[in-house]
Enzyme design. Sequence first.
Site, PDB file in Angstrom:
ATOM      1  CE1 TYR A   1      -8.130  -3.294   2.799  1.00  0.00           C
ATOM      2  CE2 TYR A   1      -8.320  -0.984   3.449  1.00  0.00           C
ATOM      3  CZ  TYR A   1      -7.892  -2.332   3.709  1.00  0.00           C
ATOM      4  OH  TYR A   1      -6.946  -2.385   4.629  1.00  0.00           O
TER       5      TYR A   1
ATOM      6  CE  LYS B   1      -9.485  -4.688   5.852  1.00  0.00           C
ATOM      7  NZ  LYS B   1      -8.918  -5.663   6.759  1.00  0.00           N
TER       8      LYS B   1
HETATM    9  N1  LIG Z   1      -0.798  -2.493   5.037  1.00  0.00           N
HETATM   10  C1  LIG Z   1      -1.680  -1.560   5.226  1.00  0.00           C
HETATM   11  O1  LIG Z   1      -1.346  -0.338   4.929  1.00  0.00           O
HETATM   12  C2  LIG Z   1      -3.006  -1.626   6.156  1.00  0.00           C
HETATM   13  C3  LIG Z   1      -3.257  -0.406   6.561  1.00  0.00           C
HETATM   14  C4  LIG Z   1      -4.753  -0.801   7.513  1.00  0.00           C
HETATM   15  C5  LIG Z   1      -5.207  -1.969   7.528  1.00  0.00           C
HETATM   16  N2  LIG Z   1      -4.525  -3.072   7.059  1.00  0.00           N
HETATM   17  C6  LIG Z   1      -5.114  -4.428   7.250  1.00  0.00           C
HETATM   18  O2  LIG Z   1      -4.174  -5.267   7.914  1.00  0.00           O
HETATM   19  C7  LIG Z   1      -4.507  -6.648   7.666  1.00  0.00           C
HETATM   20  C8  LIG Z   1      -2.841  -7.394   7.332  1.00  0.00           C
HETATM   21  O3  LIG Z   1      -2.538  -6.727   6.229  1.00  0.00           O
HETATM   22  P1  LIG Z   1      -0.860  -6.538   5.981  1.00  0.00           P
HETATM   23  O4  LIG Z   1      -0.716  -5.262   5.546  1.00  0.00           O
HETATM   24  O5  LIG Z   1      -0.104  -7.305   7.162  1.00  0.00           O
HETATM   25  O6  LIG Z   1      -0.867  -7.263   4.667  1.00  0.00           O
HETATM   26  P2  LIG Z   1       0.056  -8.500   3.933  1.00  0.00           P
HETATM   27  O7  LIG Z   1      -0.262  -8.791   2.525  1.00  0.00           O
HETATM   28  O8  LIG Z   1       1.196  -8.575   4.329  1.00  0.00           O
HETATM   29  O9  LIG Z   1      -0.694  -9.900   4.681  1.00  0.00           O
HETATM   30  C9  LIG Z   1      -1.960 -10.446   4.577  1.00  0.00           C
HETATM   31  C10 LIG Z   1      -1.965 -11.933   4.800  1.00  0.00           C
HETATM   32  O10 LIG Z   1      -3.307 -12.456   4.626  1.00  0.00           O
HETATM   33  C11 LIG Z   1      -3.139 -13.873   3.896  1.00  0.00           C
HETATM   34  N3  LIG Z   1      -4.490 -13.799   2.926  1.00  0.00           N
HETATM   35  C12 LIG Z   1      -5.021 -13.226   2.161  1.00  0.00           C
HETATM   36  N4  LIG Z   1      -5.884 -13.714   1.442  1.00  0.00           N
HETATM   37  C13 LIG Z   1      -6.240 -14.840   2.547  1.00  0.00           C
HETATM   38  C14 LIG Z   1      -7.309 -15.818   2.791  1.00  0.00           C
HETATM   39  N5  LIG Z   1      -8.309 -15.832   1.881  1.00  0.00           N
HETATM   40  N6  LIG Z   1      -7.366 -16.607   3.865  1.00  0.00           N
HETATM   41  C15 LIG Z   1      -6.187 -16.653   4.691  1.00  0.00           C
HETATM   42  N7  LIG Z   1      -5.337 -15.738   4.266  1.00  0.00           N
HETATM   43  C16 LIG Z   1      -5.365 -14.744   3.462  1.00  0.00           C
HETATM   44  C17 LIG Z   1      -2.122 -13.374   2.826  1.00  0.00           C
HETATM   45  O11 LIG Z   1      -1.683 -14.634   2.454  1.00  0.00           O
HETATM   46  C18 LIG Z   1      -1.159 -12.713   3.668  1.00  0.00           C
HETATM   47  O12 LIG Z   1      -0.056 -13.376   4.700  1.00  0.00           O
HETATM   48  C19 LIG Z   1      -5.081  -6.758   6.323  1.00  0.00           C
HETATM   49  O13 LIG Z   1      -6.604  -6.891   6.878  1.00  0.00           O
HETATM   50  C20 LIG Z   1      -5.345  -5.456   6.076  1.00  0.00           C
HETATM   51  O14 LIG Z   1      -6.545  -5.106   5.451  1.00  0.00           O
HETATM   52  C21 LIG Z   1      -3.235  -2.994   6.289  1.00  0.00           C
END
Ligand SMILES: NC(=O)c1ccc[n+]([C@@H]2O[C@H](COP(=O)([O-])OP(=O)(O)OC[C@H]3O[C@@H](n4cnc5c(N)ncnc54)[C@H](O)[C@@H]3O)[C@@H](O)[C@H]2O)c1
Length: 261
Positions: A153, A157
């Site tokens: 991961y 990133k």
């Molecule tokens: N939640 C956390 O703690 C956190 C922390 C830092 C960064 N992030 C980043 O934030 C972003 C959003 O994550 P989130 O927490 O809202 O997660 P989430 O799982 O709620 O949402 C992720 C979305 O991405 C979609 N997705 C997955 N694979 C896909 C693909 N191949 N094509 C199109 N859509 C796809 C999923 O269907 C989902 O709707 C991500 O990039 C994640 O890495 C999250």
Amino acid sequence: MARLEGKTAFITGAASGIGRATAVLFANEGARVVAADISAAGAERTVEQIGANALAVALDVASEPQWEQAMLRATHQFGKLDIVCNIAGIGRGGSIEDVELADWNAMLAVNLTGTMLGCKHGVRTIKRTGGSGAIVNVSSVGGLVGIADIAGYCASKGGVTILSKSVALHCAQRGYPIRCVSVHPTYVDTEMLDPVAAALGSRSELLARMARQVPTGRVATPNDIARTILFAASDDAAMVNGSSLIADGAQLAGPPSTHFE
Ligand SMILES: NC(=O)c1ccc[n+]([C@@H]2O[C@H](COP(=O)([O-])OP(=O)(O)OC[C@H]3O[C@@H](n4cnc5c(N)ncnc54)[C@H](O)[C@@H]3O)[C@@H](O)[C@H]2O)c1
């Protein structure tokens, strides 16, 4: 005045979490919104929540032909494009000793290749349609520092962090009116945490443990991060370009407090 009046924004990962919160916030700030996600039904639910001036698009961000189609649909509907937010992402665990190759490949495909394709087709489409604005790529604190048990991961990133700087330089050097910024959230309370919470047996215990690692004392909400993305995408950030915007509650500000009595 609404901060995104007259702008069209294409948002990936818009079916859930940070992506859905961003789509709704952008619409409230006057933008026309394309809500894209691999979950077509989830993207439709986001568009229903927004109401008018929003379009749901099914998109696997790792597929270049699907990006080409999605850009055509967006510009057919709204005429021009100004903003792309690459938010879609997946998280799989594993240290360097036990990361599964399939998980590594999946994270690189969605998190890094998906973001690269969003930048490539976003820049081309914003240029072609005469738009101006920004590309905002959601990375992570794990895109700035290593975390032992999520090596793949962090690698995906970290790639997003540096990719964003290259995109910013490319656009600036050619005089395109397109900025590129990466955003680095701490833990965010979204569906991405579901498997970890299930493994632990308690979501509230997981959130409490995570909050102890964040000096501000809590994990982020999807709206906390959506507002950071809004700043990055809006003209308020006109001179913020190639930057890493850290929304981490001071998690990376220094080592954990060591207070010897
Ligand atoms: N939640 C956390 O703690 C956190 C922390 C830092 C960064 N992030 C980043 O934030 C972003 C959003 O994550 P989130 O927490 O809202 O997660 P989430 O799982 O709620 O949402 C992720 C979305 O991405 C979609 N997705 C997955 N694979 C896909 C693909 N191949 N094509 C199109 N859509 C796809 C999923 O269907 C989902 O709707 C991500 O990039 C994640 O890495 C999250």
